[in-house]
Design a protein around this motif. Sequence first.
Motif, PDB file in Angstrom:
ATOM      1  N   THR A  23     -54.291 -14.260 -15.292  1.00  0.00           N
ATOM      2  CA  THR A  23     -54.440 -12.787 -15.231  1.00  0.00           C
ATOM      3  C   THR A  23     -56.097 -12.167 -14.515  1.00  0.00           C
ATOM      4  O   THR A  23     -56.420 -12.652 -13.934  1.00  0.00           O
ATOM      5  N   LEU A  24     -55.556 -11.518 -14.018  1.00  0.00           N
ATOM      6  CA  LEU A  24     -56.767 -10.616 -13.043  1.00  0.00           C
ATOM      7  C   LEU A  24     -56.635  -9.044 -14.026  1.00  0.00           C
ATOM      8  O   LEU A  24     -55.627  -9.015 -13.522  1.00  0.00           O
ATOM      9  N   SER A  25     -57.938  -8.783 -14.506  1.00  0.00           N
ATOM     10  CA  SER A  25     -57.599  -7.303 -15.880  1.00  0.00           C
ATOM     11  C   SER A  25     -58.918  -6.335 -14.645  1.00  0.00           C
ATOM     12  O   SER A  25     -59.633  -7.180 -14.284  1.00  0.00           O
ATOM     13  N   ASP A  26     -58.630  -5.140 -15.073  1.00  0.00           N
ATOM     14  CA  ASP A  26     -59.702  -4.675 -14.549  1.00  0.00           C
ATOM     15  C   ASP A  26     -59.759  -4.388 -12.585  1.00  0.00           C
ATOM     16  O   ASP A  26     -61.051  -3.950 -12.284  1.00  0.00           O
ATOM     17  N   LEU A  27     -58.804  -4.074 -12.451  1.00  0.00           N
ATOM     18  CA  LEU A  27     -58.418  -4.254 -10.416  1.00  0.00           C
ATOM     19  C   LEU A  27     -58.421  -2.503 -10.121  1.00  0.00           C
ATOM     20  O   LEU A  27     -57.845  -1.846 -10.891  1.00  0.00           O
ATOM     21  N   ASP A  31     -61.350 -14.233  -6.885  1.00  0.00           N
ATOM     22  CA  ASP A  31     -61.897 -13.320  -7.427  1.00  0.00           C
ATOM     23  C   ASP A  31     -62.730 -12.118  -6.692  1.00  0.00           C
ATOM     24  O   ASP A  31     -61.696 -10.856  -6.439  1.00  0.00           O
ATOM     25  N   GLU A  32     -63.648 -12.118  -6.447  1.00  0.00           N
ATOM     26  CA  GLU A  32     -63.893 -10.538  -6.238  1.00  0.00           C
ATOM     27  C   GLU A  32     -63.807 -10.257  -4.905  1.00  0.00           C
ATOM     28  O   GLU A  32     -63.443  -9.528  -4.428  1.00  0.00           O
ATOM     29  N   ASP A  33     -63.318 -11.443  -4.047  1.00  0.00           N
ATOM     30  CA  ASP A  33     -62.589 -11.056  -3.083  1.00  0.00           C
ATOM     31  C   ASP A  33     -61.119 -10.037  -2.736  1.00  0.00           C
ATOM     32  O   ASP A  33     -60.719  -8.638  -2.569  1.00  0.00           O
ATOM     33  N   ILE A  34     -60.495 -10.500  -3.606  1.00  0.00           N
ATOM     34  CA  ILE A  34     -59.181 -10.072  -4.870  1.00  0.00           C
ATOM     35  C   ILE A  34     -59.422  -8.643  -5.327  1.00  0.00           C
ATOM     36  O   ILE A  34     -59.576  -7.738  -4.637  1.00  0.00           O
ATOM     37  N   ARG A  35     -60.459  -8.709  -5.502  1.00  0.00           N
ATOM     38  CA  ARG A  35     -60.679  -7.457  -6.673  1.00  0.00           C
ATOM     39  C   ARG A  35     -61.941  -6.163  -5.462  1.00  0.00           C
ATOM     40  O   ARG A  35     -61.045  -5.018  -5.288  1.00  0.00           O
ATOM     41  N   GLU A  36     -62.304  -7.034  -4.017  1.00  0.00           N
ATOM     42  CA  GLU A  36     -62.645  -5.786  -3.318  1.00  0.00           C
ATOM     43  C   GLU A  36     -62.014  -5.162  -2.150  1.00  0.00           C
ATOM     44  O   GLU A  36     -61.643  -4.326  -1.674  1.00  0.00           O
ATOM     45  N   PRO A  93     -57.371  10.657 -10.631  1.00  0.00           N
ATOM     46  CA  PRO A  93     -58.166  11.162  -9.513  1.00  0.00           C
ATOM     47  C   PRO A  93     -58.143  10.230  -8.060  1.00  0.00           C
ATOM     48  O   PRO A  93     -57.508  10.453  -7.075  1.00  0.00           O
ATOM     49  N   GLY A  94     -58.571   9.563  -9.081  1.00  0.00           N
ATOM     50  CA  GLY A  94     -59.726   8.154  -7.699  1.00  0.00           C
ATOM     51  C   GLY A  94     -57.936   7.120  -7.411  1.00  0.00           C
ATOM     52  O   GLY A  94     -58.719   5.659  -6.889  1.00  0.00           O
ATOM     53  N   GLY A  95     -57.159   7.134  -8.316  1.00  0.00           N
ATOM     54  CA  GLY A  95     -55.814   6.706  -8.170  1.00  0.00           C
ATOM     55  C   GLY A  95     -55.760   5.149  -9.440  1.00  0.00           C
ATOM     56  O   GLY A  95     -55.945   6.278 -10.362  1.00  0.00           O
ATOM     57  N   GLN A  96     -55.945   4.085  -9.801  1.00  0.00           N
ATOM     58  CA  GLN A  96     -55.288   3.453 -11.405  1.00  0.00           C
ATOM     59  C   GLN A  96     -55.708   2.000 -11.185  1.00  0.00           C
ATOM     60  O   GLN A  96     -56.482   1.865  -9.686  1.00  0.00           O
ATOM     61  N   ARG A  97     -56.120   1.833 -12.576  1.00  0.00           N
ATOM     62  CA  ARG A  97     -57.235   0.772 -12.643  1.00  0.00           C
ATOM     63  C   ARG A  97     -55.879  -0.323 -13.432  1.00  0.00           C
ATOM     64  O   ARG A  97     -54.822   0.580 -14.547  1.00  0.00           O
ATOM     65  N   LEU A  98     -55.795  -1.479 -13.230  1.00  0.00           N
ATOM     66  CA  LEU A  98     -54.241  -2.050 -13.786  1.00  0.00           C
ATOM     67  C   LEU A  98     -55.094  -3.709 -13.925  1.00  0.00           C
ATOM     68  O   LEU A  98     -56.291  -4.312 -13.609  1.00  0.00           O
ATOM     69  N   ARG A  99     -54.112  -4.278 -14.544  1.00  0.00           N
ATOM     70  CA  ARG A  99     -54.071  -5.580 -15.055  1.00  0.00           C
ATOM     71  C   ARG A  99     -52.865  -6.115 -14.281  1.00  0.00           C
ATOM     72  O   ARG A  99     -51.453  -5.852 -14.226  1.00  0.00           O
ATOM     73  N   PHE A 100     -53.248  -7.637 -13.867  1.00  0.00           N
ATOM     74  CA  PHE A 100     -52.676  -8.193 -13.095  1.00  0.00           C
ATOM     75  C   PHE A 100     -51.456  -9.667 -13.435  1.00  0.00           C
ATOM     76  O   PHE A 100     -53.054 -10.371 -14.279  1.00  0.00           O
ATOM     77  N   GLY A 101     -50.937 -10.316 -13.986  1.00  0.00           N
ATOM     78  CA  GLY A 101     -50.627 -11.339 -13.732  1.00  0.00           C
ATOM     79  C   GLY A 101     -49.502 -12.573 -14.158  1.00  0.00           C
ATOM     80  O   GLY A 101     -48.681 -11.581 -13.498  1.00  0.00           O
ATOM     81  N   LYS A 150     -59.327 -10.178   4.873  1.00  0.00           N
ATOM     82  CA  LYS A 150     -60.468  -9.849   5.331  1.00  0.00           C
ATOM     83  C   LYS A 150     -61.561  -9.529   4.517  1.00  0.00           C
ATOM     84  O   LYS A 150     -62.521 -10.620   4.926  1.00  0.00           O
ATOM     85  N   LYS A 151     -61.108  -8.849   3.665  1.00  0.00           N
ATOM     86  CA  LYS A 151     -62.243  -9.393   2.480  1.00  0.00           C
ATOM     87  C   LYS A 151     -62.953 -10.710   2.320  1.00  0.00           C
ATOM     88  O   LYS A 151     -63.995 -10.746   2.474  1.00  0.00           O
ATOM     89  N   ALA A 152     -61.916 -11.840   1.983  1.00  0.00           N
ATOM     90  CA  ALA A 152     -62.418 -13.268   2.315  1.00  0.00           C
ATOM     91  C   ALA A 152     -63.687 -14.168   3.197  1.00  0.00           C
ATOM     92  O   ALA A 152     -63.264 -14.764   3.566  1.00  0.00           O
ATOM     93  N   GLY A 153     -62.900 -13.024   4.710  1.00  0.00           N
ATOM     94  CA  GLY A 153     -63.552 -13.872   5.480  1.00  0.00           C
ATOM     95  C   GLY A 153     -62.146 -14.174   7.034  1.00  0.00           C
ATOM     96  O   GLY A 153     -62.963 -14.888   7.649  1.00  0.00           O
ATOM     97  N   TYR A 154     -61.238 -13.945   6.355  1.00  0.00           N
ATOM     98  CA  TYR A 154     -60.436 -14.469   7.330  1.00  0.00           C
ATOM     99  C   TYR A 154     -59.741 -13.237   7.912  1.00  0.00           C
ATOM    100  O   TYR A 154     -59.619 -12.143   8.091  1.00  0.00           O
ATOM    101  N   SER A 155     -59.821 -13.300  10.156  1.00  0.00           N
ATOM    102  CA  SER A 155     -59.249 -12.618  10.940  1.00  0.00           C
ATOM    103  C   SER A 155     -58.039 -12.432  10.776  1.00  0.00           C
ATOM    104  O   SER A 155     -57.462 -13.158  10.202  1.00  0.00           O
ATOM    105  N   THR A 156     -57.101 -11.463  10.103  1.00  0.00           N
ATOM    106  CA  THR A 156     -55.806 -11.526  10.078  1.00  0.00           C
ATOM    107  C   THR A 156     -55.514 -10.127  10.621  1.00  0.00           C
ATOM    108  O   THR A 156     -55.757  -8.752  10.295  1.00  0.00           O
TER     109      THR A 156
END
Length: 447
Positions: free
Chosen positions: A253-257, A290-295, A240-248, A68-74
């Motif tokens: 690799t994507l960091s600081d998600l 990447d910004e679509d994925i982060r958001e 309290p707000g959730g989790q920060r993670l790294r994916f690869g 959805k963030k990337a603009g695809y109707s889902t």
Amino acid sequence: MAQERFVTKEDVFNWMEQGCASGIQPGLERMNWALERLGHPERRLKFIHIAGTNGKGSTAAMIAQVLKKAGYSTGMFVSPYVTEWNERISVDGRPIPESSFVRWAEQLRPLAEEMDREVGKPTPFEFWTLLALCYFAREAVPWFVVWEAGLGGRLDSTNVVFPLVSVITNVGLDHIHLLGNTPGKIAEEKAGIIKPGVPVVSGAEDPDAISVIEKRAKENKSDLYLLHRDFWAEILESGPGGQRLRFGNVYRTLSDLQLPLHGEHQVKNAAVALMTLDLLRQFYAAVLEDEDIREGLSATVWPGRLEKAADRPDIWLDGAHNREAARALAESVRAIRRSHTYERLHLMLAVSADKEVDEILTPLLPLADSVMVTRADISRALPVEQLADAVRRMAPEMEVKKAPTAAEGLRRLREEAGSGDMILVTGSLFLVSEVRSMLMTNKEQGW
């Protein structure tokens, strides 16, 4: 005499009590028969098909939110709902309007009655599935559909689609009377969604389950991407707000998600979702920055899955209803208590009669200072006294309270718990749905 037309959703639900078969009836004969007569609406859509014991809904929500963030109707088809009846079918987070639901149900009713004469009545879930396919293909027309299996996979009514990616979140022991009593046997049912040449993403960790999934993928010449082997995720920080993670994965690799959902199991679900999205980018030319994925990941909300729904006392909701989910919940609660200074933990429980009660209770009871047992407002709820007996048998020193309804149990706990305590409502998604609805109503009314 002509039948009266459906006007409201209640008209449809009332008709389904007689017009649909009762209980679970695995098999695809009825679905295939109906889709043939409907002109195969499913062939007009691009699916991401998700099966698994736990985590299907959370994974689906993450994938859908990024698209959805990337603009695809889902579109998204999930079950069961947590708050509103029409959450099962949605597009871009908007549930199907009642008018559309009623219109498509009216159009499908003659087909359902013909089915009854030819191949047997559809089950309620089959009727929902057919309605979703018609709505997506002929009215809403989303670019992608995130498509969650109901029970199992191989014989589930959703297994009539040919997806872009098949996803198996994990494999654990649930519905063993229908799917089998070992991870390997259950994996055979989940792996039934694998289609020839379609890539597969799985978060399965049990060796026997992995072996079954690998075999099925090889038979179908489908590339398999496994958690811990081909992709991974690690927690960088929890709070309290959730989790920060790294994916690869093998590509990048994507960091600081940022992930608003709590628990290590949600990080695994996020890894499965992110790997699936990467395959859509690579093989199907989906434009996902990447910004679509982060958001998208940071905006993901999935009610009733380790959700903090009220404050002072803090009330947490989680629909853990099998052994694996209860174990994951227990680990997550321990992590939450390390970052919160809760004085006492009050456990509010309801369980369905077809569940393995001891397996759910075993990891959760050691966390609790008191237990309130109740029942969800469904016919297959385990009677309160039986659940209380199970708790006393497993934890003889535990303070056990009983409430005939979820509303009564919630009221008493909110009165008795201190402002620095934690109330954990779990054991049944139906219980979580009831309690969440009550809490949301209270917030709206300013209570």
